[in-house]
Write a protein that holds these residues in place. Structure first.
Motif, short mmCIF file in Angstrom:
data_model
loop_
_atom_site.label_atom_id
_atom_site.label_comp_id
_atom_site.label_asym_id
_atom_site.label_seq_id
_atom_site.Cartn_x
_atom_site.Cartn_y
_atom_site.Cartn_z
N UNK A 88 -46.08 -15.53 -0.36
CA UNK A 88 -44.66 -15.51 -0.26
C UNK A 88 -43.78 -13.77 -0.45
N UNK A 89 -43.18 -13.19 0.15
CA UNK A 89 -41.85 -12.08 0.03
C UNK A 89 -41.16 -12.70 -0.51
N UNK A 120 -35.89 -21.10 -2.47
CA UNK A 120 -37.52 -22.00 -3.01
C UNK A 120 -36.49 -21.92 -4.63
N UNK A 123 -38.19 -22.93 -7.44
CA UNK A 123 -39.20 -22.85 -8.32
C UNK A 123 -38.07 -21.24 -9.17
N UNK B 653 -46.97 -18.14 -7.98
CA UNK B 653 -46.43 -18.95 -7.85
C UNK B 653 -46.36 -20.63 -8.61
N UNK B 654 -46.03 -21.23 -9.08
CA UNK B 654 -46.70 -23.03 -9.22
C UNK B 654 -46.70 -23.46 -8.64
#
Lengths: 207, 654
Positions: A88-89, A120, A123, B653-654
């Motif tokens: 992912x950028x 995201x 996250x 990334x988790x």
């Protein structure tokens, strides 16, 4: 005369994903499309559903961010294991500008806004801080428009809302998602960044 | 037999000043001799310096009959086309500045700006002499018995290519071939568009409703439009196997240029642009001409300029044209205002439909009809198999925007450097007065010059492609398995291709090949920052979305353009590139030291503090590059990262 609130945007990590299905690499957009910032404004600031036609905003990023990649992937719910690595950028240390159309719904906006937008979010991506520039909205005279390259993505039907004179002189077309309910929406023809238009100087790169 | 207008200047093949057989009699009529072509050769010229008797004969030949349908009509067309296709405005007052010596070949300004010494007009007779009767008869017989221009060229190939349009310095920069072929195109367009109108004593000719009863009126009142159609690909294919739009576009452009109905409209093509000529009343034909291209769903941006036949102007660069909206418009494919269904996952411009699972159960792709047709062709079998490791995308292009300004600059430099046999410098008229160079440049009609430029570009590309394959082979790349040609030009070469690499980073050898070929074919262009021949190299993981490569490669801003995802792009002129490369490869400049310099540059917004640090550290060798080529340390760092790229900055990334 059109009036805008001008905000300065900062974000540690922003990922507004390009619309791309499948594939193992997810690139990100390097501007702030109308659909992204307006959706966030409606839901997170004005407290209305994103499909309600209240509040309009666009934005763009300034040079100076760095592009970073993250590797992860959708996890299997049972095992917690990612079967495919997904790259992912995202953009780090982002600065930008956001212009919110000043109207009865946005006239009392706080000088400092904080919310999340883009991909995201769960996250930790996409936390943005908007600080207002000036105490009063900027007034833009549509007669004072300049020729330049558009720095954002705007649905064609909303060009006049932002003081852009249709039609574009050299359009770069694409489609932006317009929600029409909590669960659905349509794709609307839009001008993308790089289109040559007559627009308020704050929305274009001068020629 | 019908006139072969391309042969009007055949006399120039004798290499002399005179070329239209001014004092020649009509050759004996016999079978296979084309009388109308004879008229084109004999009477296409201008009136200047003609005897009264000759002038009378010329006027008689050009006088229209009552129906305005006889040979005079076609003689008008060849004269008008000759003026429009000339490299300098008809009757430019400076065209008596002198002549180049006998045997001077056409000058390629992009290769060298130096020219032979000029002979004064008064001495031209002595220097050039006159052709013998035998020479003239032999050439005329060949020309008048030719069935077509290509057939004639078959016998005189090299001579036609290398003979200049004129020995005059203003016109010696274009090939006779390009000039003659442009004349042929404009002639045929006129022949198909001009209406004959019956008159009492003599008829008249009319173009776009504008009537003319003599050639001079026609030249100044009839108009033609030169239009540049720039093709923009709005599709954003993510997967390499879906890039079929590129070969299709190439095929469509070639179809337009070779279709007998439209070929006369096409002056020439560059990498993604067509230059067209349209006559009044043919504006509505544009969409018809561009139909094969528009059917691919691409956007065509048109820039145009209208002029009369005495001074044909070409469209300016896009930047200048868009500011004047009346000279710019866009032809769009059909794009719905609103799409209710899911968007096509490939082009993202049309309604997609769920398609049969392709990779097994559970995988459904949403693809529009047009992209599905592309997908089904499965043209890029190698690309589909490249799952791992880096892939290099290479695009070589002749950029259309700015091309005219570039050749104008070369032309100006060339004129400024001219000198005479007697040692005097600077262009002078027949009376010895200095000629206004700026005016000469303004009189330039660069269509034929651009045709020659594009021809040399094709040769350059062939050499580049051939040497690239050798270079890759010698670097251990299996070119049959690890090179995919996305475009395949008629001669088998490619200007967009992908190479599967074993290691990250752009191979040095590939850049060397480009630099060598550019310096061989376009050394003068290469010296300039606006050199229109450009290379773009973008390296990324095999699964990196193609449209991100294309976003960078589609507009090549400088001569050398290097890209890698998540890294700073490097866009440099050739001289900057050489300087940057020299610094980046120097053992004096490690990466951390370059980072320090780039950071100083970024913080201070200037190179002064960088210079101070270099002097302090005893590395003043780099100062020359910094000052002369105006390169930045960020460019040096950028080049070093892209050319020898390690993995990009990465988190988990988790």
């Amino acid at each position: 005369m059109i009036r805008f609130w001008e905000y300065e945007l900062t974000s540690d990590l922003l990922c507004i994903g390009e619309r791309i299905k499948k594939g193992l690499v997810r690139p990100c957009v390097k501007t702030i499309p109308y659909s992204t910032i307006t959706g966030a404004l409606r839901q997170e600031v004005l407290g209305v559903p994103s499909w309600q036609q209240v509040g309009h905003a666009v934005g763009f990023l300034e040079e100076g961010y760095s592009e970073v990649t993250f590797v992860g992937g959708p996890q299997d719910a049972a095992t917690g294991v990612s079967k495919l690595p997904l790259t992912v950028f995202a953009l780090a240390n982002v600065r930008g500008k956001v212009f919110i159309v000043y109207d009865e719904h946005t006239k009392d906006l706080d000088p400092k806004l904080q919310f999340s937008m883009g991909a995201l979010k769960s996250k930790g991506f996409g936390r943005v801080c908007l600080r207002r520039v000036g105490e009063r909205p900027i007034e833009v005279d549509p007669d004072g428009c300049v020729l330049g390259r558009l720095r954002t993505r705007i649905p064609e039907s909303l060009l006049l809302t932002f003081g852009i004179t249709p039609p574009a002189i050299k359009p770069v077309y694409g489609y932006l998602f317009k929600p029409t309910s909590d669960t659905g929406g349509v794709w609307v023809r839009s001008l993308f960044q790089g289109s040559i238009v007559r627009a308020p100087a704050l929305l274009v790169d001068g020629r | 037999m019908r006139m072969i207008p391309e042969l009007h200047d055949v006399g120039k093949l004798l290499g002399l000043k005179e070329h239209w057989f001014e004092d020649a009699d009509k050759p004996p009529v016999s079978e296979g001799i084309d009388e109308e072509t004879w008229l084109a050769i004999r009477y296409h010229g201008h009136e200047r310096n003609m005897s009264k008797a000759d002038q009378r004969m010329l006027n008689d030949a050009r006088r229209l009959d009552k129906q305005a349908s006889g040979p005079a009509r076609r003689l008008w067309f060849v004269s008008l086309a000759d003026g429009a296709a000339a490299s300098v405005r008809v009757l430019a007052s400076e065209d008596r500045a002198g002549l180049f010596p006998l045997g001077t070949q056409r000058l390629r300004l992009w290769r060298s700006l130096s020219a032979p010494k000029l002979i004064r007009p008064a001495e031209a007779e002595r220097a050039h002499g006159r052709p013998t009767a035998g020479e003239k008869t032999q050439l005329l017989t060949h020309a008048l018995s030719a069935k077509s221009w290509p057939q004639f060229c078959g016998s005189y190939e090299k001579l036609v290519n290398e003979t200049p349009e004129d020995k005059n310095p203003l016109r010696a920069v274009t090939s006779l071939r390009s000039h003659c072929e442009l004349v042929g195109k404009v002639y045929r367009l006129l022949d198909g568009s001009v209406a004959s109108q019956v008159g009492k004593e003599s008829g008249t000719l009319s173009l776009g409703g504008v009537r003319a009863n003599n050639l001079k009126t026609a030249a100044s009142s009839w108009s033609l439009c030169i239009l540049r159609a720039d093709v923009d690909i709005p599709q954003r294919p993510a997967h390499a196997r879906d890039v079929g739009i590129f070969p299709d576009l190439l095929e469509a452009m070639s179809a337009v240029a070779t279709d007998p109905s439209y070929a006369h409209h096409v002056l020439f093509t560059t990498s993604d642009a067509l230059w067209l000529v349209l006559l009044p009343g043919q504006e509505n034909r544009l969409e018809e001409i561009l139909r094969p291209i528009l059917d691919l769903g691409v956007v065509v941006n048109c820039t145009w300029r209208k002029s009369d036949f005495t001074n044909v102007r070409l469209p300016e660069s896009e930047e200048r044209a868009v500011s004047d909206r009346s000279h710019h418009f866009t032809v769009l494919p059909r794009l719905e205002e609103k799409i209710e269904a899911p968007l096509c996952e490939i082009c993202q411009l049309r309604e997609g439909k769920p398609r049969e699972p392709e990779y097994g159960p559970g995988v459904v792709e949403v693809i529009c009809d047009a992209c599905y047709v592309q997908r089904e062709k499965e043209r890029f079998s190698k690309l589909g198999k490249w799952d791992e490791g880096p892939v290099l995308w290479c695009r070589v292009a002749l950029e259309a925007d700015g091309l005219i300004e570039h050749v104008q600059t070369l032309y100006k430099k060339y004129l400024e450097g001219l000198c005479y046999e007697d040692g005097s410098r600077g262009l002078q008229d027949d009376k010895g007065n200095p000629v206004d160079i700026g005016r000469c440049v303004a009189d330039l009609q660069p269509a034929a010059l651009l045709v020659d430029y594009t021809e040399d570009y094709k040769h350059f590309l062939a050499k580049f492609w051939c040497r690239t394959l050798s270079e890759l082979e010698s670097a251990g790349v299996n070119v049959n398995q690890e090179v995919e040609q996305i475009t395949r030009l008629p001669d088998g070469t490619s200007d967009l291709f992908a190479v599967k690499l074993d290691i990250e980073g752009i191979p040095d050898g590939l850049l060397d090949v480009f630099v060598d070929c550019l310096t061989e074919w376009f050394p003068e262009s290469a010296k300039r920052a606006d050199c229109p021949v450009r290379v773009g190299l973008s390296v990324g993981h095999a699964k990196h979305p193609f449209f991100l490569h294309w976003d960078r490669l589609k507009e090549l801003g400088r001569t050398v353009n290097l890209f890698s995802p998540a890294r700073r792009p490097v866009n440099l002129s050739l001289s900057q590139f050489k300087a940057v490369r020299g610094l980046a490869e120097s053992s004096e400049f490690g990466r951390s030291y370059l980072h320090d310099l780039a950071e100083i540059e970024r913080r201070t917004g200037s190179s002064i503090m960088v210079e101070v640090k270099l002097i302090d550290d005893g590395k003043s060798r780099a100062l020359e590059a910094l000052r002369n080529e105006r390169v930045s340390m960020a460019d040096v760092l950028g080049y070093q990262s892209v050319a020898s790229a390690g993995p990009p900055k990465e988190g988990v990334m988790g």
